[in-house]
Design a protein around this motif. Structure first.
Motif, PDB file in Angstrom:
ATOM      1  N   PRO A  82       0.801  -1.216   0.000  1.00 55.14           N
ATOM      2  CA  PRO A  82       0.000   0.000   0.000  1.00 55.14           C
ATOM      3  C   PRO A  82       0.844   1.281   0.000  1.00 55.14           C
ATOM      4  O   PRO A  82       0.479   2.273  -0.624  1.00 55.14           O
ATOM      5  N   ALA A  83       2.013   1.238   0.632  1.00 58.37           N
ATOM      6  CA  ALA A  83       2.859   2.427   0.697  1.00 58.37           C
ATOM      7  C   ALA A  83       3.361   2.858  -0.685  1.00 58.37           C
ATOM      8  O   ALA A  83       3.694   4.017  -0.896  1.00 58.37           O
ATOM      9  N   PHE A  84       3.406   1.918  -1.612  1.00 54.84           N
ATOM     10  CA  PHE A  84       3.886   2.235  -2.959  1.00 54.84           C
ATOM     11  C   PHE A  84       2.753   2.327  -3.976  1.00 54.84           C
ATOM     12  O   PHE A  84       2.999   2.352  -5.180  1.00 54.84           O
ATOM     13  N   ALA A  85       1.510   2.351  -3.474  1.00 63.33           N
ATOM     14  CA  ALA A  85       0.349   2.317  -4.379  1.00 63.33           C
ATOM     15  C   ALA A  85       0.326   3.495  -5.349  1.00 63.33           C
ATOM     16  O   ALA A  85      -0.200   3.389  -6.450  1.00 63.33           O
ATOM     17  N   SER A  86       0.923   4.626  -4.933  1.00 63.93           N
ATOM     18  CA  SER A  86       0.820   5.829  -5.756  1.00 63.93           C
ATOM     19  C   SER A  86       1.535   5.699  -7.098  1.00 63.93           C
ATOM     20  O   SER A  86       1.350   6.513  -7.984  1.00 63.93           O
ATOM     21  N   ARG A  87       2.337   4.659  -7.278  1.00 71.80           N
ATOM     22  CA  ARG A  87       2.975   4.493  -8.587  1.00 71.80           C
ATOM     23  C   ARG A  87       2.025   3.827  -9.589  1.00 71.80           C
ATOM     24  O   ARG A  87       2.346   3.718 -10.772  1.00 71.80           O
ATOM     25  N   LEU A  88       0.878   3.372  -9.117  1.00 72.74           N
ATOM     26  CA  LEU A  88      -0.089   2.718 -10.006  1.00 72.74           C
ATOM     27  C   LEU A  88      -1.031   3.749 -10.630  1.00 72.74           C
ATOM     28  O   LEU A  88      -1.201   4.851 -10.111  1.00 72.74           O
ATOM     29  N   ASN A 112     -21.010   2.455  -6.080  1.00 80.12           N
ATOM     30  CA  ASN A 112     -19.782   1.757  -6.492  1.00 80.12           C
ATOM     31  C   ASN A 112     -18.723   2.762  -6.937  1.00 80.12           C
ATOM     32  O   ASN A 112     -17.566   2.686  -6.525  1.00 80.12           O
ATOM     33  N   VAL A 113     -19.152   3.705  -7.781  1.00 84.38           N
ATOM     34  CA  VAL A 113     -18.219   4.701  -8.312  1.00 84.38           C
ATOM     35  C   VAL A 113     -17.658   5.564  -7.187  1.00 84.38           C
ATOM     36  O   VAL A 113     -16.444   5.753  -7.061  1.00 84.38           O
ATOM     37  N   GLU A 114     -18.549   6.083  -6.332  1.00 85.88           N
ATOM     38  CA  GLU A 114     -18.115   6.942  -5.221  1.00 85.88           C
ATOM     39  C   GLU A 114     -17.109   6.231  -4.326  1.00 85.88           C
ATOM     40  O   GLU A 114     -16.087   6.804  -3.940  1.00 85.88           O
ATOM     41  N   THR A 115     -17.409   4.979  -3.987  1.00 82.69           N
ATOM     42  CA  THR A 115     -16.533   4.236  -3.082  1.00 82.69           C
ATOM     43  C   THR A 115     -15.169   4.003  -3.712  1.00 82.69           C
ATOM     44  O   THR A 115     -14.131   4.198  -3.077  1.00 82.69           O
ATOM     45  N   LEU A 116     -15.170   3.596  -4.988  1.00 89.73           N
ATOM     46  CA  LEU A 116     -13.890   3.343  -5.662  1.00 89.73           C
ATOM     47  C   LEU A 116     -13.072   4.622  -5.797  1.00 89.73           C
ATOM     48  O   LEU A 116     -11.859   4.628  -5.568  1.00 89.73           O
ATOM     49  N   GLN A 117     -13.727   5.722  -6.157  1.00 95.49           N
ATOM     50  CA  GLN A 117     -12.994   6.990  -6.296  1.00 95.49           C
ATOM     51  C   GLN A 117     -12.382   7.418  -4.964  1.00 95.49           C
ATOM     52  O   GLN A 117     -11.250   7.884  -4.917  1.00 95.49           O
ATOM     53  N   ARG A 118     -13.152   7.246  -3.888  1.00 95.43           N
ATOM     54  CA  ARG A 118     -12.644   7.625  -2.568  1.00 95.43           C
ATOM     55  C   ARG A 118     -11.446   6.755  -2.175  1.00 95.43           C
ATOM     56  O   ARG A 118     -10.403   7.255  -1.739  1.00 95.43           O
ATOM     57  N   LEU A 119     -11.563   5.448  -2.353  1.00 98.08           N
ATOM     58  CA  LEU A 119     -10.478   4.534  -1.987  1.00 98.08           C
ATOM     59  C   LEU A 119      -9.220   4.800  -2.804  1.00 98.08           C
ATOM     60  O   LEU A 119      -8.104   4.734  -2.287  1.00 98.08           O
ATOM     61  N   LEU A 120      -9.411   5.112  -4.094  1.00 96.50           N
ATOM     62  CA  LEU A 120      -8.252   5.394  -4.946  1.00 96.50           C
ATOM     63  C   LEU A 120      -7.572   6.693  -4.519  1.00 96.50           C
ATOM     64  O   LEU A 120      -6.350   6.800  -4.499  1.00 96.50           O
ATOM     65  N   ARG A 121      -8.409   7.689  -4.148  1.00101.39           N
ATOM     66  CA  ARG A 121      -7.857   8.964  -3.686  1.00101.39           C
ATOM     67  C   ARG A 121      -7.054   8.726  -2.402  1.00101.39           C
ATOM     68  O   ARG A 121      -5.933   9.225  -2.257  1.00101.39           O
ATOM     69  N   GLU A 122      -7.614   7.951  -1.480  1.00 95.64           N
ATOM     70  CA  GLU A 122      -6.930   7.669  -0.212  1.00 95.64           C
ATOM     71  C   GLU A 122      -5.616   6.929  -0.445  1.00 95.64           C
ATOM     72  O   GLU A 122      -4.657   7.108   0.301  1.00 95.64           O
ATOM     73  N   ALA A 123      -5.591   6.087  -1.481  1.00 96.42           N
ATOM     74  CA  ALA A 123      -4.365   5.327  -1.784  1.00 96.42           C
ATOM     75  C   ALA A 123      -3.417   6.134  -2.657  1.00 96.42           C
ATOM     76  O   ALA A 123      -2.346   5.649  -3.027  1.00 96.42           O
ATOM     77  N   ARG A 124      -3.820   7.351  -3.025  1.00102.91           N
ATOM     78  CA  ARG A 124      -3.047   8.243  -3.897  1.00102.91           C
ATOM     79  C   ARG A 124      -2.763   7.603  -5.257  1.00102.91           C
ATOM     80  O   ARG A 124      -1.687   7.703  -5.814  1.00102.91           O
ATOM     81  N   ILE A 125      -3.789   6.921  -5.770  1.00 99.20           N
ATOM     82  CA  ILE A 125      -3.675   6.329  -7.113  1.00 99.20           C
ATOM     83  C   ILE A 125      -4.444   7.226  -8.078  1.00 99.20           C
ATOM     84  O   ILE A 125      -5.632   7.499  -7.881  1.00 99.20           O
ATOM     85  N   GLU A 126      -3.745   7.689  -9.121  1.00103.73           N
ATOM     86  CA  GLU A 126      -4.371   8.595 -10.090  1.00103.73           C
ATOM     87  C   GLU A 126      -5.298   7.813 -11.028  1.00103.73           C
ATOM     88  O   GLU A 126      -4.928   6.747 -11.526  1.00103.73           O
ATOM     89  N   ILE A 127      -6.511   8.355 -11.244  1.00106.21           N
ATOM     90  CA  ILE A 127      -7.428   7.759 -12.229  1.00106.21           C
ATOM     91  C   ILE A 127      -7.125   8.424 -13.572  1.00106.21           C
ATOM     92  O   ILE A 127      -7.320   9.628 -13.726  1.00106.21           O
TER      93      ILE A 127
END
Lengths: 174, 201
Positions: A82-88, A112-127
């Motif tokens: 998880p610490a390196f998730a932002s490279r994804l 579904n969309v809201e939850t995924l967007q929030r989780l990705l933001r928290e993991a610092r993964i760019e959509i």
């Protein structure tokens, strides 16, 4: 694209491709096809997410089914702590509400969309690409080698996009 | 999963038969065309097999409705018609049909909603007469899209808040036209004991 066999993720399933291969989903309604891509190794994992949150005792059986369990499962599949998730990089397709004017609207697509967007933001993964919400069903294919994505919806033109630049895929000389 | 023994599976099939028997009689009255039933199928699913439930080409165009049912045997009732079959209904009932998805206006939607209303109403009435259950339905919601997208949206919503999914599926057809329709009843699985209790099994 189109000639190679597509690795399809059925409802609640996860598929993986590395270096080469095409992954996708057919007939997404309220479900969301969630792709995580690792540019360093050119690998992608795709979950066909059905619902926002896990029911007690069910997630262990099929982590791809729920947004909250799918994301950690995709990270594990890509060997990414998880610490390196932002490279994804992430791609989201689906989350439509096909049935309009429902008397008891559960708004599953939206949630579904809201939850995924929030989780990705928290993991610092760019959509890097989204084709979400609205009222139509969708199918899509993503080519792991070229970064090409193709989204089909009923009654509208096919959307094709080259994501190689935003995904950090190096173009090989022809 | 709650396992259904043979007796209970047969009972659900019989319920499907009786319910949809009433429903297709109503459809025959409405259209002047004789419809017949295929044997009901009971799908008891974990999600692995949900995708396998799509018995139509997954990206083919279908027209569908879903209605919430409340009362003693709550669940969701859904109808699915392949586009060509929906066109048969439109031709019979309003003597015209949409040229495609773009042309699918409110009139065509209301025809399908009305067919669903009448059929589900009669389905519930038949079950109510047999069991003494009180059953109410809400107005149907309408969709026209890829078969897999429509079906999965119905299944996911029925699955919400439950760990398992049960579907009683009955197909109906008519020898007079190229027509096939599908009805699904997706009961809340927590309420099944009440049904089996009334049936004495």
């Amino acid at each position: 694209m189109g000639k190679a066999e597509v690795k399809l993720a059925g409802m609640g399933e996860i598929v993986f491709a590395r270096g080469a291969g095409v992954i996708g989903c057919i007939g997404l309604g309220s479900c969301v096809g969630t792709v995580l891509f690792d540019p360093r190794v050119q690998a992608a994992a795709l979950a066909h997410v059905m619902l926002p949150e896990a029911q007690e005792g069910d997630a262990a059986v099929q982590p791809g089914k729920y947004a909250t369990t799918a994301l950690p499962a995709l990270l594990r599949m890509l060997d990414t702590p998880p610490a390196f998730a932002s490279r994804l990089k992430a791609i989201l397709i689906g989350g439509g509400e096909l049935f309009q004017n429902r008397s008891q609207a559960l708004r599953i697509g939206e949630r579904n969309v809201e939850t995924l967007q929030r989780l990705l933001r928290e993991a610092r993964i760019e959509i890097v690409f989204e084709h979400i919400r609205g009222s139509s069903g969708r199918s899509f294919e993503f080519d792991v080698a070229t970064g090409q994505i193709r989204v089909r919806a009923m009654g509208s033109n096919c959307v094709e996009k080259d994501l190689s630049a935003v995904l950090g895929i190096l173009r090989r000389a022809a | 999963m709650t396992t259904l023994n043979e007796l209970r599976t047969d009972a659900l099939r019989e319920i499907g038969n009786i319910g949809l028997g009433g429903a297709v009689t109503a459809l025959s009255d409405l259209t002047g065309v004789l419809f017949t039933l295929e044997a009901p199928q009971i799908h008891q699913m974990d999600t692995h097999t949900l995708s396998e439930m799509c018995w139509m080409a997954p990206e083919s165009l279908v027209v569908g409705t879903v209605s919430r049912v409340n009362g003693d045997w709550p669940g969701e009732g859904a109808f699915l018609f392949p586009w060509e079959s929906a066109c048969v209904l439109w031709q019979i009932l309003v003597q015209m049909q949409p040229s495609g998805l773009d042309d699918l206006n409110e009139l065509y939607q209301s025809v399908i909603n009305e067919v669903s209303n009448i059929m589900l109403g009669n389905y519930l009435q038949a079950i109510s007469q047999m069991t003494g259950f009180t059953l109410h339905m809400e107005p149907p919601a309408f969709a026209a899209d890829m078969a897999m997208a429509v079906l999965s949206s119905i299944l996911v919503e029925a699955l919400y808040g439950q760990r398992e999914l049960l579907a009683i599926e009955t197909a109906f057809k008519t020898p007079e036209h190229e027509f096939k329709g599908y009805f699904l009843y997706l009961p809340e699985t927590g309420n099944l004991e009440k049904l089996f209790g009334v049936l004495g099994i």
